[in-house]
Every structure is written in structure tokens, then in C-alpha cells.
Scaffold this motif. Structure first.
Motif, short mmCIF file in Angstrom:
data_model
loop_
_atom_site.label_atom_id
_atom_site.label_comp_id
_atom_site.label_asym_id
_atom_site.label_seq_id
_atom_site.Cartn_x
_atom_site.Cartn_y
_atom_site.Cartn_z
N THR A 13 3.65 1.63 -1.59
CA THR A 13 4.47 1.70 -2.80
C THR A 13 3.62 2.03 -4.02
O THR A 13 2.61 1.36 -4.29
N SER A 14 4.03 3.04 -4.75
CA SER A 14 3.32 3.46 -5.95
C SER A 14 4.32 3.87 -7.01
O SER A 14 5.21 4.68 -6.75
N LYS A 49 -0.35 0.95 -8.09
CA LYS A 49 0.08 0.08 -7.01
C LYS A 49 -0.13 -1.39 -7.38
O LYS A 49 -1.02 -1.71 -8.17
N GLN A 97 -3.70 -3.38 -7.56
CA GLN A 97 -4.73 -2.47 -8.02
C GLN A 97 -5.46 -3.13 -9.18
O GLN A 97 -4.89 -3.92 -9.94
N ASP A 112 0.82 -1.21 0.00
CA ASP A 112 0.00 0.00 0.00
C ASP A 112 0.86 1.27 0.00
O ASP A 112 0.44 2.31 -0.52
#
Length: 233
Positions: A100-101, A106, A109, A98
Motif C-alpha cells: 500500500t502506497s 507507505k 516508512q 508493503d
């Protein structure tokens, strides 16, 4: 000789930090050489550990096996109990996922969310088991979703995410950082190195650091969940 049976969890060779109160008696065992693999990956055993053969059964140190599976082992000296705790064993670190993007995307997702956010991108070929595999040059990321439902239930969710953008971070490192610094951070966060593939694994989360220029600098960070390391492109 009868076929050896591997007694993994009930091994008689136990590494303890304190003295043992319980009654004991001498038994005759033989040293037994074997390589130990956990989930298909060989685990190196410290010299203090030994595998033994007792009555045609091979016994592996319980602490070695438990810690290889990210569990903890303690000895309750007062009550003569061996305590194995899997509370710290994390098949998938959802908080890390959650946090980390890459390019606003993500892991885990939904495919629909990605398309709604960035569009369909540039389609890529050569991804077995992918339902959606696309590059987004403006974000310098690639995104792959799964076309099947596995143990994580991740059909049509992002299972592979890669970035070449030095504004994207994973833990405390990013593209452009030194490989050795990133590896130290991964190890501090309990990722296990799978050297022959140059990847690092914690439960069902796999990280690959690509050094395309062979200058020990990260050129790309690739994350993957729910697939075997050998399936990484």
C-alpha cells in the motif's frame, strides 16, 4: 457470592464439529449473562453460544474467544485434543503494508524518507503524539509520524496516512468507490468493524473510510498503525 473469575481460554462450553470420544459426566451449571470485550471492543455472541457459571466461575466458549482473536479452533476426535492455532493471527499484516502506497508514501516508512521524497509539506496542528504531521496538497495526502516508541517500535516512522486521491488504492478499492463495496472487501480480508467510530481494524492496522458528503461514496481513506482507534483524528 464470591467474585466470579473469568475463565476465558479454559471454558467448558466448547463448540465442536464432531462427536467427542472422551469420557464425560453430567455437571450442573447456570446460565450467566455478560458482555464480552476483546481489546476494549464488544464482541457479539451467536445464539448457539452461552456463558455459564460453574462453582462461581464464569466460562466463555473457547471457539468464540479464539476466533474473536483471529485464531482457529479444531477438535482432534481421534486423540481427544482441542487444537487452538494462532498461526493465522496477524497483529500487523506487513505484506499489506508493503503493498500500500499513497502518493509514494507507505506506513512505517521513516520520516527522513518521506521528507527526502516529498519535502516537508504543509505543517498541520492538532495531532497528539505526532513528531511530524504534514499535508501534501499536490498528492492529496496527509502524513503523520510518531514522536514516541510504542510496541511496534515506530518512533519517527509513518503511523498515519490518509489520501483523497482517487488514484490511490487500498486493497481493491479507492477514493470515489461506494462505501458498502469497500466495507465488503474489508470484511473479506478479516477486518472487524468498530461501528460507533466507522472504522475497521485488523490487528494493529486501522482503516477509516470518510464520507464527508454523506452520499455513501468514499471521500478519504485513512490508515493507521500502532495507536488505539480512539486516537484517530
Amino acid at each position: 457470592m464470591k467474585k466470579l473469575v473469568m475463565g476465558m481460554i479454559i471454558g467448558i462450553v466448547i463448540s465442536l464439529s464432531g462427536a467427542v470420544n472422551g469420557a464425560s459426566h453430567a455437571i450442573e451449571v447456570l446460565s450467566f449473562y455478560a458482555k464480552v470485550f476483546v481489546s476494549g471492543h464488544e464482541k457479539s455472541m451467536d445464539p448457539e453460544y452461552v456463558i455459564v457459571n460453574y462453582k462461581d466461575h464464569a466460562y466463555v466458549p473457547i471457539r468464540f474467544i479464539a476466533e474473536s482473536m483471529e485464531a482457529s479452533v479444531d477438535y482432534d476426535n481421534a486423540n481427544d485434543r482441542i487444537m487452538i492455532d494462532f498461526e493465522d493471527m496477524n497483529l500487523l499484516d506487513l505484506q499489506l503494508i508493503d503493498d500500500t502506497s499513497f502518493g509514494g508514501v507507505k506506513l512505517l516508512q521513516s520520516q527522513k524518507e518521506v521528507i527526502d521524497l516529498l519535502g516537508k509539506g504543509d505543517a498541520l496542528r492538532g495531532c497528539m503524539g505526532c513528531g511530524f504531521n504534514a499535508a501534501y496538497p499536490e498528492k492529496q495526502i496527509t502524513v503523520s509520524t510518531s514522536s514516541y516508541t510504542n510496541d511496534l517500535g515506530d518512533k519517527n516512522k509513518v503511523v498515519r496516512l490518509a489520501t483523497k486521491n482517487n488514484e490511490d488504492h487500498f486493497l481493491d478499492f479507492k477514493v470515489g468507490d461506494r462505501i458498502d463495496s469497500a466495507v465488503a472487501i474489508l470484511r473479506d480480508n478479516r477486518f472487524v468493524a468498530i461501528e460507533y467510530l466507522s472504522i475497521y481494524k485488523k490487528g494493529d492496522l486501522t482503516v477509516r473510510l470518510l464520507d464527508e458528503n454523506e452520499d455513501h461514496i468514499i471521500d478519504e481513506i485513512e490508515l493507521e498503525v500502532g495507536l488505539k482507534p480512539s486516537q484517530m483524528r
